[in-house]
Design a protein around this motif. Structure first.
Motif, PDB file in Angstrom:
ATOM      1  N   ALA A 139      -4.377   1.250  -4.851  1.00  0.00           N
ATOM      2  CA  ALA A 139      -4.571   1.898  -3.556  1.00  0.00           C
ATOM      3  C   ALA A 139      -5.424   3.156  -3.656  1.00  0.00           C
ATOM      4  O   ALA A 139      -6.212   3.449  -2.754  1.00  0.00           O
ATOM      5  CB  ALA A 139      -3.215   2.226  -2.941  1.00  0.00           C
ATOM      6  N   ARG A 140      -5.282   3.903  -4.740  1.00  0.00           N
ATOM      7  CA  ARG A 140      -6.033   5.157  -4.838  1.00  0.00           C
ATOM      8  C   ARG A 140      -7.540   4.929  -4.937  1.00  0.00           C
ATOM      9  O   ARG A 140      -8.326   5.832  -4.649  1.00  0.00           O
ATOM     10  CB  ARG A 140      -5.534   5.972  -6.026  1.00  0.00           C
ATOM     11  CG  ARG A 140      -4.146   6.562  -5.774  1.00  0.00           C
ATOM     12  CD  ARG A 140      -3.808   7.659  -6.747  1.00  0.00           C
ATOM     13  NE  ARG A 140      -2.539   8.288  -6.425  1.00  0.00           N
ATOM     14  CZ  ARG A 140      -1.994   9.268  -7.120  1.00  0.00           C
ATOM     15  NH1 ARG A 140      -2.609   9.735  -8.207  1.00  0.00           N
ATOM     16  NH2 ARG A 140      -0.834   9.790  -6.775  1.00  0.00           N
TER      17      ARG A 140
ATOM     18  N   PRO B 176       1.116   6.622  -3.810  1.00  0.00           N
ATOM     19  CA  PRO B 176       1.613   6.539  -5.186  1.00  0.00           C
ATOM     20  C   PRO B 176       0.529   6.056  -6.141  1.00  0.00           C
ATOM     21  O   PRO B 176      -0.332   5.254  -5.780  1.00  0.00           O
ATOM     22  CB  PRO B 176       2.757   5.523  -5.083  1.00  0.00           C
ATOM     23  CG  PRO B 176       3.150   5.521  -3.649  1.00  0.00           C
ATOM     24  CD  PRO B 176       1.903   5.785  -2.882  1.00  0.00           C
ATOM     25  N   ALA B 177       0.593   6.516  -7.368  1.00  0.00           N
ATOM     26  CA  ALA B 177      -0.449   6.207  -8.346  1.00  0.00           C
ATOM     27  C   ALA B 177      -0.507   4.720  -8.688  1.00  0.00           C
ATOM     28  O   ALA B 177      -1.579   4.181  -8.960  1.00  0.00           O
ATOM     29  CB  ALA B 177      -0.227   7.024  -9.617  1.00  0.00           C
ATOM     30  N   ASP B 178       0.642   4.045  -8.699  1.00  0.00           N
ATOM     31  CA  ASP B 178       0.685   2.649  -9.147  1.00  0.00           C
ATOM     32  C   ASP B 178       0.856   1.662  -8.003  1.00  0.00           C
ATOM     33  O   ASP B 178       1.236   0.513  -8.226  1.00  0.00           O
ATOM     34  CB  ASP B 178       1.836   2.464 -10.151  1.00  0.00           C
ATOM     35  CG  ASP B 178       1.641   3.302 -11.401  1.00  0.00           C
ATOM     36  OD1 ASP B 178       0.481   3.482 -11.802  1.00  0.00           O
ATOM     37  OD2 ASP B 178       2.641   3.776 -11.954  1.00  0.00           O
TER      38      ASP B 178
ATOM     39  N   PRO C 286      10.751   8.472  -2.275  1.00  0.00           N
ATOM     40  CA  PRO C 286      11.429   7.990  -3.484  1.00  0.00           C
ATOM     41  C   PRO C 286      10.454   7.844  -4.639  1.00  0.00           C
ATOM     42  O   PRO C 286       9.279   7.570  -4.437  1.00  0.00           O
ATOM     43  CB  PRO C 286      11.983   6.626  -3.043  1.00  0.00           C
ATOM     44  CG  PRO C 286      11.088   6.210  -1.925  1.00  0.00           C
ATOM     45  CD  PRO C 286      10.709   7.477  -1.219  1.00  0.00           C
ATOM     46  N   THR C 287      10.945   8.053  -5.834  1.00  0.00           N
ATOM     47  CA  THR C 287      10.105   7.879  -7.016  1.00  0.00           C
ATOM     48  C   THR C 287      10.209   6.449  -7.503  1.00  0.00           C
ATOM     49  O   THR C 287      11.116   5.703  -7.140  1.00  0.00           O
ATOM     50  CB  THR C 287      10.568   8.826  -8.136  1.00  0.00           C
ATOM     51  OG1 THR C 287      11.892   8.441  -8.538  1.00  0.00           O
ATOM     52  CG2 THR C 287      10.579  10.276  -7.659  1.00  0.00           C
ATOM     53  N   TRP C 288       9.255   6.066  -8.376  1.00  0.00           N
ATOM     54  CA  TRP C 288       9.296   4.719  -8.929  1.00  0.00           C
ATOM     55  C   TRP C 288      10.545   4.524  -9.783  1.00  0.00           C
ATOM     56  O   TRP C 288      11.075   3.419  -9.871  1.00  0.00           O
ATOM     57  CB  TRP C 288       8.049   4.455  -9.766  1.00  0.00           C
ATOM     58  CG  TRP C 288       6.900   4.045  -8.903  1.00  0.00           C
ATOM     59  CD1 TRP C 288       5.872   4.819  -8.482  1.00  0.00           C
ATOM     60  CD2 TRP C 288       6.683   2.757  -8.325  1.00  0.00           C
ATOM     61  NE1 TRP C 288       5.023   4.108  -7.682  1.00  0.00           N
ATOM     62  CE2 TRP C 288       5.491   2.841  -7.576  1.00  0.00           C
ATOM     63  CE3 TRP C 288       7.365   1.546  -8.365  1.00  0.00           C
ATOM     64  CZ2 TRP C 288       4.978   1.747  -6.878  1.00  0.00           C
ATOM     65  CZ3 TRP C 288       6.844   0.469  -7.666  1.00  0.00           C
ATOM     66  CH2 TRP C 288       5.672   0.573  -6.937  1.00  0.00           C
ATOM     67  N   ALA C 289      11.035   5.619 -10.375  1.00  0.00           N
ATOM     68  CA  ALA C 289      12.244   5.501 -11.191  1.00  0.00           C
ATOM     69  C   ALA C 289      13.430   5.060 -10.349  1.00  0.00           C
ATOM     70  O   ALA C 289      14.322   4.352 -10.809  1.00  0.00           O
ATOM     71  CB  ALA C 289      12.553   6.830 -11.874  1.00  0.00           C
ATOM     72  N   GLU C 290      13.446   5.488  -9.081  1.00  0.00           N
ATOM     73  CA  GLU C 290      14.563   5.161  -8.213  1.00  0.00           C
ATOM     74  C   GLU C 290      14.521   3.712  -7.740  1.00  0.00           C
ATOM     75  O   GLU C 290      15.521   3.183  -7.261  1.00  0.00           O
ATOM     76  CB  GLU C 290      14.572   6.095  -7.001  1.00  0.00           C
ATOM     77  CG  GLU C 290      14.865   7.539  -7.353  1.00  0.00           C
ATOM     78  CD  GLU C 290      14.699   8.458  -6.163  1.00  0.00           C
ATOM     79  OE1 GLU C 290      15.532   9.352  -5.998  1.00  0.00           O
ATOM     80  OE2 GLU C 290      13.744   8.275  -5.395  1.00  0.00           O
TER      81      GLU C 290
ATOM     82  N   PRO D 284       4.635  -7.094  -3.994  1.00  0.00           N
ATOM     83  CA  PRO D 284       5.658  -7.150  -5.047  1.00  0.00           C
ATOM     84  C   PRO D 284       6.955  -6.468  -4.623  1.00  0.00           C
ATOM     85  O   PRO D 284       6.948  -5.506  -3.841  1.00  0.00           O
ATOM     86  CB  PRO D 284       5.006  -6.414  -6.223  1.00  0.00           C
ATOM     87  CG  PRO D 284       3.534  -6.524  -5.965  1.00  0.00           C
ATOM     88  CD  PRO D 284       3.379  -6.487  -4.469  1.00  0.00           C
ATOM     89  N   LEU D 285       8.069  -6.936  -5.181  1.00  0.00           N
ATOM     90  CA  LEU D 285       9.378  -6.428  -4.795  1.00  0.00           C
ATOM     91  C   LEU D 285       9.500  -4.921  -5.000  1.00  0.00           C
ATOM     92  O   LEU D 285      10.046  -4.212  -4.153  1.00  0.00           O
ATOM     93  CB  LEU D 285      10.471  -7.153  -5.591  1.00  0.00           C
ATOM     94  CG  LEU D 285      11.907  -6.729  -5.279  1.00  0.00           C
ATOM     95  CD1 LEU D 285      12.271  -7.070  -3.846  1.00  0.00           C
ATOM     96  CD2 LEU D 285      12.882  -7.392  -6.244  1.00  0.00           C
ATOM     97  N   ALA D 286       8.992  -4.412  -6.130  1.00  0.00           N
ATOM     98  CA  ALA D 286       9.099  -2.964  -6.384  1.00  0.00           C
ATOM     99  C   ALA D 286       8.354  -2.166  -5.322  1.00  0.00           C
ATOM    100  O   ALA D 286       8.804  -1.094  -4.906  1.00  0.00           O
ATOM    101  CB  ALA D 286       8.547  -2.636  -7.776  1.00  0.00           C
ATOM    102  N   GLU D 287       7.210  -2.674  -4.867  1.00  0.00           N
ATOM    103  CA  GLU D 287       6.459  -1.972  -3.825  1.00  0.00           C
ATOM    104  C   GLU D 287       7.168  -2.089  -2.480  1.00  0.00           C
ATOM    105  O   GLU D 287       7.167  -1.136  -1.690  1.00  0.00           O
ATOM    106  CB  GLU D 287       5.035  -2.526  -3.743  1.00  0.00           C
ATOM    107  CG  GLU D 287       4.211  -2.237  -4.985  1.00  0.00           C
ATOM    108  CD  GLU D 287       2.740  -2.585  -4.815  1.00  0.00           C
ATOM    109  OE1 GLU D 287       2.334  -2.957  -3.696  1.00  0.00           O
ATOM    110  OE2 GLU D 287       1.989  -2.468  -5.802  1.00  0.00           O
TER     111      GLU D 287
END
Length: 222
Positions: free
Chosen positions: A8-9, A73-75, A134-138, A178-181
């Motif tokens: 995205a960036r 977000p970066a990723d 929220p962070t990616w860790a969460e 993707p599920l994480a996104e």
């Protein structure tokens, strides 16, 4: 029309004109997603069919995405970021429509005012993200939901789902986010997002099994 970048960036490396050229490949998908959402809110009697047009939703999505590019977000994939922004944008637009309707609703027994003051104009309410995203860790993915064969579903089959459950299914199964996104977009833990996805799939499969014929919609390719 240039290809949509993976990250995205990469959408924001130049000026706004370049950004709009890069997102051109995803515009049909954004329009379809907006149309699906509008149909949902109309079917739930939350708004009137004439209240929103898909192109209006897409236009505001692009304005918001560009003005909030620093929060990307970066990723995050470009596809996930833009579809996620649009989820927030249309929710805000629907909330404003509902609030406006409620503010204008008058009882027939209420006396008319003696005078009606002129409005100076009302600035459009800013679309604001939560202070703490929220962070990616969460949202680190837990075990994936049961990998069942979930056919692409007709939009009207989703109208009985709650909004969050429906958005999870639409983003993941219809638009390949993707599920994480999806978890980041919905601001939920990955395991909760997976549970909503499984709930939607189970509901849609039951609905499909109960129907004598099934209508299958196919999303446009970006």
């Amino acid at each position: 029309m240039s290809d949509l970048p993976a990250n995205a960036r990469e959408l924001f490396t130049d000026d706004e004109a370049s950004f709009r050229e890069r997102v051109g490949a995803l515009l049909p998908v954004l329009r379809s997603a907006a149309a699906y959402d509008i149909d949902y809110y109309v079917a739930r009697d939350i708004m009137h069919p004439d209240n929103l047009h898909p192109d209006d939703v897409v236009a505001e999505t692009l304005i918001y995405a560009w003005s909030h590019r620093a929060q990307c977000p970066a990723d995050m994939s470009a596809r996930g970021w833009l579809l996620g922004v649009q989820v927030r944008v249309i929710r805000d637009m629907v909330d404003r429509i509902v609030s406006y309707r409620q503010s204008k609703a008058l009882s027939l027994d209420e006396p008319l005012p003696a005078t009606t003051g002129a409005r100076d104009g009302q600035a459009q309410q800013d679309l604001v993200q939560p202070d703490e995203a929220p962070t990616w860790a969460e949202v680190t993915p837990a075990a994936a939901p049961e990998d069942i064969e979930a056919p692409l579903f007709a939009n009207e089959d989703t109208f009985t789902l709650e909004a969050d459950t429906r958005h999870v299914a639409m983003l993941h199964d219809e638009f390949d986010v993707p599920l994480a996104e999806v978890a980041t977009i919905m601001e939920r833990a990955a395991k909760d997002t997976a549970a909503l996805l499984q709930e939607a799939r189970t509901h849609l499969r039951a609905h499909d099994d109960a129907s004598p014929t099934s209508s299958v919609s196919e999303p446009p390719s970006a």
